[in-house]
Write a protein that holds these residues in place. Structure first.
Motif, mmCIF file in Angstrom:
data_model
loop_
_atom_site.group_PDB
_atom_site.id
_atom_site.type_symbol
_atom_site.label_atom_id
_atom_site.label_comp_id
_atom_site.label_asym_id
_atom_site.label_seq_id
_atom_site.Cartn_x
_atom_site.Cartn_y
_atom_site.Cartn_z
ATOM 1 N N GLY A 206 12.267 22.262 -2.727
ATOM 2 C CA GLY A 206 12.454 22.421 -4.158
ATOM 3 C C GLY A 206 11.952 21.228 -4.947
ATOM 4 N N ALA A 207 12.250 20.019 -4.455
ATOM 5 C CA ALA A 207 11.801 18.815 -5.146
ATOM 6 C C ALA A 207 10.280 18.727 -5.155
ATOM 7 N N SER A 208 9.661 19.135 -4.073
ATOM 8 C CA SER A 208 8.193 19.126 -4.016
ATOM 9 C C SER A 208 7.605 20.089 -5.028
ATOM 10 N N LEU A 209 8.224 21.269 -5.157
ATOM 11 C CA LEU A 209 7.740 22.240 -6.137
ATOM 12 C C LEU A 209 7.945 21.743 -7.568
ATOM 13 N N ILE A 210 9.037 21.019 -7.791
ATOM 14 C CA ILE A 210 9.283 20.466 -9.123
ATOM 15 C C ILE A 210 8.275 19.378 -9.461
ATOM 16 N N GLY A 211 7.774 18.712 -8.420
ATOM 17 C CA GLY A 211 6.768 17.683 -8.650
ATOM 18 C C GLY A 211 7.231 16.270 -8.397
ATOM 19 N N VAL A 212 8.287 16.115 -7.595
ATOM 20 C CA VAL A 212 8.786 14.776 -7.271
ATOM 21 C C VAL A 212 7.780 14.060 -6.385
ATOM 22 N N ASP A 213 7.557 12.785 -6.654
ATOM 23 C CA ASP A 213 6.606 12.041 -5.831
ATOM 24 C C ASP A 213 7.194 11.797 -4.440
ATOM 25 N N THR A 214 6.314 11.599 -3.486
ATOM 26 C CA THR A 214 6.715 11.481 -2.075
ATOM 27 C C THR A 214 7.718 10.357 -1.853
ATOM 28 N N ALA A 215 7.596 9.289 -2.602
ATOM 29 C CA ALA A 215 8.484 8.141 -2.408
ATOM 30 C C ALA A 215 9.946 8.480 -2.686
ATOM 31 N N HIS A 216 10.183 9.481 -3.535
ATOM 32 C CA HIS A 216 11.559 9.842 -3.890
ATOM 33 C C HIS A 216 12.148 10.927 -2.979
#
Length: 283
Positions: A206-216
């Motif tokens: 879900g975070a990846s789809l939202i656009g969270v950067d890899t570091a987070h």
């Protein structure tokens, strides 16, 4: 009963998702207040408040607290969530104390005024911070509505993962030890771990789809794991209250699902933790 349960879920899930995604924050906060106050109404019953007038007055006091928080958050520049964030921290602290309450099973298990007072305070500390957390998450920029949906999906994924892992591996990895046998005999440690793992996978996706950067992403996964752990505390605590008064369901409003509190007990504990983690780690 199974068909009724599935049909009710098929109705409730789209309504919840649609509300989170499409309602503006003020309207969602209003509808959430109604839902959470319905849950609190059932909580008051579990706290041995049977008189309708007394329950109505107590409910009105909690509504007044919500209104006061909104009024106190206004400013000439559009408002601040500082008060809401403070209440969220208090809510997380309460659920830590609730874990100790679960350990001491018989605490406030009688039906005198002192036990009732503890449970009434617990109801406010569970419902109001969860409502504040919902508002803070949904109003966060950008994509607050997606973050709130993800927070709810973590709870749903944890329930699903726990159910299937518990049925498949329950009692096989930890010598048959149960998670909380006196409170909820069917919950297993294996189920808890399965729920956490599935929720972490959902959080990362879900975070990846939202656009969270890899570091987070590691922070997101960690917050998801802690959120699920607290959601289990919320579920167990409601089970404890029901055992103290020897009832199966908090209410009968939702066909096949019991009461409103039976559906949101995990969410009440999960939302403040997720909101605090989101603010803390800045994702």
């Amino acid at each position: 009963m199974t068909k009724t349960r599935v049909l009710a879920a098929l109705i409730m899930a789209p309504l919840a998702i649609g509300g989170v995604l499409f309602l503006p924050t003020p309207w969602l906060v209003v509808f959430a207040a109604v839902l959470f106050l319905l849950a609190l109404w059932e909580w008051l019953r579990l706290a041995d408040v049977e008189d309708t007038l007394a329950r109505t007055i107590l409910l009105a006091c909690n509504l007044a607290l919500m209104v006061a928080l909104v009024w106190g958050s206004r400013s000439a520049h559009g408002g601040s969530f500082a008060l809401f964030q403070l209440v969220i921290v208090i809510g997380v602290g309460w659920w830590v104390l609730a874990l100790l309450w679960l350990k001491h099973y018989h605490f406030a298990s009688d039906h005198d005024s002192h036990a009732r007072a503890f449970k009434l305070l617990a109801g406010t500390l569970a419902v109001v911070p969860a409502w504040c957390a919902l508002a803070v998450i949904h109003a966060s920029e950008p994509d607050g509505h997606y973050w709130l949906l993800l927070a709810l999906m973590l709870v749903w994924a944890a329930d699903t993962g726990a159910y299937f892992t518990g049925r498949t591996f329950g009692g096989k990895w930890f010598g048959g030890r149960k998670l909380a046998p006196r409170i909820s005999p069917n919950k297993t440690i294996e189920g808890l771990l399965g729920g956490i793992v599935l929720a972490m996978l959902v959080a990362l996706a879900g975070a990846s789809l939202i656009g969270v950067d890899t570091a987070h992403l590691p922070a997101v996964a960690g917050v998801a794991a802690v959120t699920v752990a607290f959601s289990v505390i919320g579920d167990l605590y409601e089970s404890l209250l029901k055992r103290h008064v020897d009832i199966k369901d908090s209410g009968h409003l939702i066909p096949g699902h019991g009461g409103v509190l039976d559906r949101v007990d995990s969410v009440l504990a999960a939302l403040p933790v997720f909101a605090l983690g989101k603010v803390w780690f800045g994702f």
